[in-house]
Design a protein around this motif. Sequence first.
Motif, mmCIF file in Angstrom:
data_model
loop_
_atom_site.group_PDB
_atom_site.id
_atom_site.type_symbol
_atom_site.label_atom_id
_atom_site.label_comp_id
_atom_site.label_asym_id
_atom_site.label_seq_id
_atom_site.Cartn_x
_atom_site.Cartn_y
_atom_site.Cartn_z
ATOM 1 N N THR A 7 25.878 -27.203 -9.272
ATOM 2 C CA THR A 7 25.400 -27.754 -10.545
ATOM 3 C C THR A 7 25.890 -29.169 -10.825
ATOM 4 O O THR A 7 25.380 -29.812 -11.737
ATOM 5 C CB THR A 7 25.825 -26.868 -11.729
ATOM 6 N N GLU A 15 21.927 -35.355 -15.677
ATOM 7 C CA GLU A 15 21.805 -35.242 -17.131
ATOM 8 C C GLU A 15 22.572 -36.362 -17.834
ATOM 9 O O GLU A 15 22.096 -36.936 -18.826
ATOM 10 C CB GLU A 15 22.300 -33.873 -17.600
ATOM 11 N N VAL A 47 26.819 -32.791 -22.202
ATOM 12 C CA VAL A 47 26.371 -32.230 -20.920
ATOM 13 C C VAL A 47 27.168 -30.969 -20.578
ATOM 14 O O VAL A 47 26.614 -29.962 -20.118
ATOM 15 C CB VAL A 47 26.500 -33.285 -19.804
ATOM 16 N N VAL A 52 25.989 -28.051 -22.813
ATOM 17 C CA VAL A 52 24.664 -27.576 -22.432
ATOM 18 C C VAL A 52 24.743 -26.668 -21.200
ATOM 19 O O VAL A 52 23.950 -25.745 -21.047
ATOM 20 C CB VAL A 52 23.753 -28.797 -22.170
ATOM 21 N N ASN A 53 25.735 -26.903 -20.333
ATOM 22 C CA ASN A 53 25.820 -26.124 -19.099
ATOM 23 C C ASN A 53 26.727 -24.909 -19.193
ATOM 24 O O ASN A 53 26.807 -24.130 -18.246
ATOM 25 C CB ASN A 53 26.277 -27.014 -17.946
ATOM 26 N N TRP A 56 23.144 -31.669 -11.028
ATOM 27 C CA TRP A 56 22.420 -31.612 -12.297
ATOM 28 C C TRP A 56 23.147 -32.380 -13.388
ATOM 29 O O TRP A 56 22.553 -33.103 -14.174
ATOM 30 C CB TRP A 56 22.257 -30.166 -12.748
ATOM 31 N N PRO A 113 15.710 -26.227 -25.433
ATOM 32 C CA PRO A 113 15.566 -27.063 -24.243
ATOM 33 C C PRO A 113 16.822 -27.914 -24.103
ATOM 34 O O PRO A 113 17.322 -28.442 -25.111
ATOM 35 C CB PRO A 113 14.344 -27.925 -24.565
ATOM 36 N N TYR A 114 17.351 -28.019 -22.883
ATOM 37 C CA TYR A 114 18.692 -28.579 -22.745
ATOM 38 C C TYR A 114 18.786 -30.013 -23.228
ATOM 39 O O TYR A 114 19.744 -30.423 -23.859
ATOM 40 C CB TYR A 114 19.188 -28.440 -21.301
ATOM 41 N N LEU A 139 19.040 -30.159 -26.934
ATOM 42 C CA LEU A 139 20.370 -29.759 -27.380
ATOM 43 C C LEU A 139 21.365 -30.893 -27.168
ATOM 44 O O LEU A 139 22.170 -31.220 -28.051
ATOM 45 C CB LEU A 139 20.790 -28.512 -26.599
ATOM 46 N N ALA A 140 21.276 -31.516 -25.971
ATOM 47 C CA ALA A 140 22.190 -32.625 -25.679
ATOM 48 C C ALA A 140 21.969 -33.758 -26.668
ATOM 49 O O ALA A 140 22.926 -34.351 -27.199
ATOM 50 C CB ALA A 140 21.968 -33.108 -24.250
ATOM 51 N N MET A 168 21.016 -21.061 -25.017
ATOM 52 C CA MET A 168 20.089 -21.241 -23.898
ATOM 53 C C MET A 168 18.651 -21.395 -24.369
ATOM 54 O O MET A 168 17.806 -21.906 -23.644
ATOM 55 C CB MET A 168 20.172 -20.031 -22.962
#
Lengths: 627, 315
Positions: free
Chosen positions: A203, A210, A145, A148-149, A206, A122-123, A126-127, A119
């Motif tokens: 989510t 993403e 994705v 990351v979630n 989102w 920053p997402y 990371l992606a 976490m």
Amino acid sequence: MGAFLKLLFRNRLAGFGAVVLGAIIVLALITPWLPLHPPNATVTANRFLLPGTPGHLLGTDHLGRDQLSRLLWGTRLSLAVGFAAAVIAGVVGAAIGIIAGYFGGRTDNVTMRGVDMLMAFPYILLALAIVAALGPGLMNALIAVAVVNIPFFARNIRGITVGIANKEFIDAARLSGMGHTRILLTEVLPNVIPVIVIAMSTTIGWMILETAGLSFLGLGSQPPQADLGSMLGEARSAMITAPHTSIVPGVMILLIVMSINLLGDGVRDALDPRLRSGALTRPLPATQVARKSVPEVPAKPGLLEIDALETQFHVGKRVYRAVGGVSLELKPGECLGLIGESGSGKSVTALSVMGLVASPPGVITGGAVRLEGRDLVGAKYERLRSLRGDKVAYIFQDPLSTLHPLYRVGDQLAEAILSHHGIGRAAAMERAVKLLEDVRIPNAKARARSFPHELSGGMRQRVAIAMALANEPDIIIADEPTTALDVTVQAQILALLDRLRRERDVAILFITHDFGVVGQLCDRVAVMYAGRIVEQGPTREVLEAPAHPYTKRLIACVPELGEGRRVLAAIPGLPPAVDALPEGCAFAPRCEKATDACRAGEIALESHGGRKLRCIHPEPAPVEESA
Amino acid sequence: MSIALKATDLSKTFEIGKRLIGPPRGLVRAVHPTTFEVQAGETLGIVGESGCGKSTLARMLVGLEPPTGGSIEIEGKALDNADPAAFGRLIQYVFQDPVSSLNPRKTIREILEIPLKLLHGMDRKARAARIAEIFEAVNLRPEFLTRYPHEFSGGQAQRIGIARALAANARILILDEPVSALDVSVQAQVLNLLADLKREFGLTYLFISHDLAVVESVSDRIAVLYFGAVVEQGPAEKVFAMPRHPYTKLLADSAPRVGQPLGGVQSGELPDPLNPPPGCAFAGRCPKATDLCRKERPELRVIEGDQLAACHHPL
């Protein structure tokens, strides 16, 4: 299910979201059968045709491909990837969360620290890192994705699972012979699934966004395959000259994400039991009043008179008659015990005095509460507020929930004083310390600087009593003030209350379910059953010679210390529900003396000397043992 | 008589403020080394105030909490819950909060079938017959079986909890505050039911409560717990009538009784568990405390006949 949909569609925005999303999903599903141009067929002659051109409803892009066809095929792909990513993230995250929350200890520590590390990035970074490692492609974007979630789901589900794993039914399952796997699958999981579903529904939007973001950067779907992100990315270079190529996929992304979020919020609200029971409705500052008539004021008013008070709860179509015509009076310096089982209406009676019953759903539908002859029911809020805590103070059962956890107890006491007397901060603080000394808190000055959680249960209840005394009230209403305390502490608190009332002439309305406490503290006692007083009189007389069968049997079924091992005289059955009270005496179904007369018509509360009784077959007075 | 349950020097220490690496920040002794026996067919009452370690003790006895030291013997064999099925047939537990001890997403039938299936391997028909039998024993109507836990009142839910414990067919039941969450009129119903079941099925009870009068009315013997240790033990009729330990006397005097003046008023609270006193834990509140009490921890010893107390200056 029907009720759930009704609840969902009552929320207009959620309903709108559901309709829009439904339409988009249907379109995406039937795309292969629609009469569309092939999405990847390039006709360079037809570049940048405007929307509305015959044959190309939404125009064409920089390679002359049909925008409508690409949009629908792209939506289909984006939705599929978004849902797949949500399911993967949900399943993996929930599995991690459930295992960490259930086993706790080191397992929990190690996995959750790992999740925290994930976490911390920053997402999007990371992606990007994941895609960079795996190489571009839609499948890899999906994996990125989802990964990351995962932390979001893991943390969320772990929190819920910790709460469930400490519940007693998990221990019970273990003792029923279940192993860990079986407990996780059949006991924990069914209780967590609603949370997983809610988290997913909020989510997915989102995730679609993403994935589109990665495709926009050229890391997701590869040309010529269309998804919403890649369409937007390819249109970027022509944004000024042919804006429609960017606007078309952009609007679709907006519609999808907005409708999913609206629907997701609606689903969450509809599933949350707290919201369903109306926790979000703001209670009114005083209980609603809907009286048909007001009782007449007697010539000689007492300190506090509760006169034929009726308080009801109106929930939907049901009417719960919590208090059905209760009359009590309290003289200065007197202690009146109000005794009854849970649901008998004793607390609602007490809260009605100062209009503190939560409204909605509470409504005072009849009677009056007179303080020194002036009616409080229907009084202006300003008047009630000036009396609350000043003339009439309350002490509640659980001092931990009545004291504010974030303020020092001295400051809370000072605030109680300052809200009624403008004597200045320093003087109020001095008085607060004095009050803490009065309730025998050792080292009061230092204790005033403590937070509530730093005090023991008995000490907290002393602080609550000090707060009740802060403005030297005439009346203290104590609602089971010792029920949550240990016996040795209870004895201390009872002695304190007894001393205070003798020293300061405070009248106490003491609500309890314990005859022993009433016997030690109260001058008079009133017994409540199903919202009404069934018997009232001097404590000693009522306890020694109860006249109502309910009082008699209630006393008999409480074991008393020093009587040794014995069979208790239990009362069969249960108290009636107050939304379905029987005709006549509410105790008749459980009473062995009940006759047809008991079940028909109203039975009045009749006075016999200093005692009152609501029964047509009273218990005989005990025969004097010696002449 | 045979010994149903035996604890020898049983103790539990909790680590406070655990860290990923390194020792914990503090240790709390929830249960000091404790030794006691429960005879088959007997009811041993355990009484004590909040924080005295009675629930920890009970959870250790049914294997829900691993002890830090000492041993537990159930019907002559050391506690072994490696095989949950074999263990569940020996000893069962009835929980304090009847509603939270039932899974909200299962029907009552599903809840009751688990022990029958997993502990006794019964087939569907045998299970249905046994459930009907148990339901009759706890006075519940068979139509309740298809309902969910939230549809029941506290008293009914506690009967279901007792039914589940009976379904395991264990001879020893640990009852952890089984009536504390119930109203007085319902409390008497459940206490009487427990007495009937004990007679009918020859059960052994360990009955834990903070309510002295309730414990006295159901127990053969009573052990009084203070700050994690047994301070007094003796026959039910004598423990509160003729207390030997000053703490027991304080408890008995504090219990509200009609006609008795407000008594037993004594200031003082439990010692800090993170920083326990070296001697007797009650010394700070005890009117008879001497220097000896503050230095040396008293052992549980026979005071007179069958009455035991852990006190240097027994009453």
